[in-house]
Design a protein around this motif. Structure first.
Motif, PDB file in Angstrom:
ATOM      1  N   VAL A   1       0.854  -1.182   0.000  1.00  0.00           N
ATOM      2  CA  VAL A   1       0.000   0.000   0.000  1.00  0.00           C
ATOM      3  C   VAL A   1       0.891   1.233   0.000  1.00  0.00           C
ATOM      4  O   VAL A   1       2.075   1.171   0.332  1.00  0.00           O
ATOM      5  CB  VAL A   1      -0.951   0.024   1.214  1.00  0.00           C
ATOM      6  N   THR A   2       0.294   2.357  -0.361  1.00  0.00           N
ATOM      7  CA  THR A   2       1.021   3.625  -0.455  1.00  0.00           C
ATOM      8  C   THR A   2       0.694   4.511   0.739  1.00  0.00           C
ATOM      9  O   THR A   2      -0.445   4.528   1.214  1.00  0.00           O
ATOM     10  CB  THR A   2       0.639   4.350  -1.755  1.00  0.00           C
TER      11      THR A   2
ATOM     12  N   ILE B   1       2.935   1.931   8.013  1.00  0.00           N
ATOM     13  CA  ILE B   1       2.494   2.994   7.119  1.00  0.00           C
ATOM     14  C   ILE B   1       1.200   3.582   7.672  1.00  0.00           C
ATOM     15  O   ILE B   1       0.389   2.862   8.282  1.00  0.00           O
ATOM     16  CB  ILE B   1       2.268   2.442   5.697  1.00  0.00           C
ATOM     17  N   ASP B   2       0.996   4.870   7.486  1.00  0.00           N
ATOM     18  CA  ASP B   2      -0.222   5.533   7.971  1.00  0.00           C
ATOM     19  C   ASP B   2      -1.459   4.789   7.464  1.00  0.00           C
ATOM     20  O   ASP B   2      -1.646   4.620   6.256  1.00  0.00           O
ATOM     21  CB  ASP B   2      -0.238   6.984   7.480  1.00  0.00           C
TER      22      ASP B   2
ATOM     23  N   GLU C   1      -9.942  -4.430   4.381  1.00  0.00           N
ATOM     24  CA  GLU C   1      -9.309  -4.937   5.601  1.00  0.00           C
ATOM     25  C   GLU C   1      -7.895  -5.451   5.322  1.00  0.00           C
ATOM     26  O   GLU C   1      -7.007  -5.327   6.176  1.00  0.00           O
ATOM     27  CB  GLU C   1     -10.180  -6.043   6.207  1.00  0.00           C
ATOM     28  N   LEU C   2      -7.690  -6.015   4.133  1.00  0.00           N
ATOM     29  CA  LEU C   2      -6.338  -6.429   3.760  1.00  0.00           C
ATOM     30  C   LEU C   2      -5.408  -5.221   3.665  1.00  0.00           C
ATOM     31  O   LEU C   2      -4.258  -5.270   4.117  1.00  0.00           O
ATOM     32  CB  LEU C   2      -6.363  -7.167   2.422  1.00  0.00           C
ATOM     33  N   ASN C   3      -5.906  -4.132   3.090  1.00  0.00           N
ATOM     34  CA  ASN C   3      -5.086  -2.926   2.974  1.00  0.00           C
ATOM     35  C   ASN C   3      -4.696  -2.389   4.346  1.00  0.00           C
ATOM     36  O   ASN C   3      -3.582  -1.879   4.523  1.00  0.00           O
ATOM     37  CB  ASN C   3      -5.826  -1.856   2.174  1.00  0.00           C
TER      38      ASN C   3
ATOM     39  N   VAL D   1       5.720   3.873  -1.769  1.00  0.00           N
ATOM     40  CA  VAL D   1       4.763   3.609  -2.841  1.00  0.00           C
ATOM     41  C   VAL D   1       4.539   2.110  -2.952  1.00  0.00           C
ATOM     42  O   VAL D   1       5.488   1.319  -2.863  1.00  0.00           O
ATOM     43  CB  VAL D   1       5.277   4.179  -4.186  1.00  0.00           C
ATOM     44  N   ALA D   2       3.295   1.716  -3.157  1.00  0.00           N
ATOM     45  CA  ALA D   2       2.950   0.300  -3.274  1.00  0.00           C
ATOM     46  C   ALA D   2       3.733  -0.351  -4.406  1.00  0.00           C
ATOM     47  O   ALA D   2       3.904   0.232  -5.483  1.00  0.00           O
ATOM     48  CB  ALA D   2       1.447   0.141  -3.518  1.00  0.00           C
ATOM     49  N   ASN D   3       4.213  -1.561  -4.133  1.00  0.00           N
ATOM     50  CA  ASN D   3       4.929  -2.394  -5.108  1.00  0.00           C
ATOM     51  C   ASN D   3       6.283  -1.817  -5.515  1.00  0.00           C
ATOM     52  O   ASN D   3       6.838  -2.223  -6.534  1.00  0.00           O
ATOM     53  CB  ASN D   3       4.064  -2.643  -6.351  1.00  0.00           C
TER      54      ASN D   3
END
Length: 291
Positions: free
Chosen positions: A47-48, A71-72, A145-147, A173-175
């Motif tokens: 996630v970002t 991460i926030d 919920e996964l995020n 940044v995600a990925n």
């Protein structure tokens, strides 16, 4: 005369020693072109967002499952709450559609023909559509919920964090990988042997390893695999789509080097393997003759 005999004797001894050394080299392939390798795991957030908490330092040893940083999660918590509300609405819509279908079906049973067939079909379609919307709402909530869970980044293996250059407040940044984790259970030594040496070794042979960083602590290893190919520069496409061919001197034929993967059998407590460090490797004669 005596001086000549001494000189001849010395020459003979030197020749014999040179022959023994050469035979030793032929039967026990050796190279100084070897490096310590290991599996490198790229720690990549899914996630970002900005980093809010950091729990490890650069070059620290970590355990599998250990929390590295956070991460926030405020945006993802809000999305989760919204998904829960949408799921609740979808349940209400499905319940209403089921109730209406049951009511009209009961009326049709009591008074045949009171409810047109098309009305019953439409009500059944409403139930199926409401159920599909409910399943979609469940999927959205699961993803939300996964995020939220993905805002916490954990170590996937026991190993060593390296090149950890992020700080609290940094935006990830995600990925996009942010740090490397060296799997401590995956270390091996990769030696690059001349192609003329490959015939004298096979999988399962034992090897003697000398690390440049620990010259007084020789290690033993086992040949795990021998490379089946290396990249070729000749014939690769250059400018104007023409093949790139290096100049070749007919009287000089340099032997190519192939990678040989060697597992370390036992590691002394005072020796720490580090990726990229230099080593020398010799394939033992006993293993070759035993094969």
């Amino acid at each position: 005369m005596k001086t000549k005999l001494v000189t001849i004797a010395l020459i003979v001894i030197a020749a014999v020693l040179a022959g023994i050394k050469y035979q030793h080299y032929i039967s026990q392939p050796w190279t100084r072109d070897a490096q310590v390798r290991a599996n490198i795991i790229e720690i990549t957030p899914r996630v970002t967002g900005p980093v809010t908490q950091i729990y490890v330092n650069d070059n620290q040893r970590v355990r599998a499952g250990e929390l590295l940083f956070e991460i926030d999660d405020s945006v993802y918590l809000a999305a989760s709450h919204q998904a829960k509300a949408s799921l609740a609405q979808a349940k209400v819509v499905l319940s209403r559609a089921n109730n209406e279908l049951k009511r009209m079906s009961a009326l049709e049973k009591r008074t045949p023909g009171a409810v047109p067939v098309i009305t019953l079909n439409n009500l059944l379609n409403d139930v199926e559509s409401a159920n599909a919307n409910l399943q979609a709402a469940v999927a959205v909530l699961d993803n939300a919920e996964l995020n939220v869970k993905f805002t916490k980044i954990y170590a996937s293996k026991d190993g060593y964090i390296t090149n950890f250059n992020i700080a609290e407040g940094a935006h990830v940044v995600a990925n996009q990988p942010v740090v490397a984790l060296i799997d401590e259970a995956s270390f091996w030594v990769e030696g690059f042997f001349k192609e003329t040496d490959i015939q004298a070794m096979q999988q399962g042979d034992t090897a003697s390893i000398t690390l440049m960083s620990y010259p007084n602590n020789p290690l033993t290893g086992t040949v795990v695999s021998i490379g089946y190919g290396i990249a070729q520069s000749d014939g690769s496409t250059s400018t104007n789509l023409l093949p790139n061919v290096n100049p070749n001197f007919e009287w000089i034929r340099l032997a190519q080097r192939l990678p040989v993967k060697i597992a370390v059998n036992a590691l002394p407590k005072n020796v720490q393997l580090r990726v990229g460090t230099t080593a020398s490797v010799m394939i033992n004669q006993r293993s070759v003759s035993a094969g």
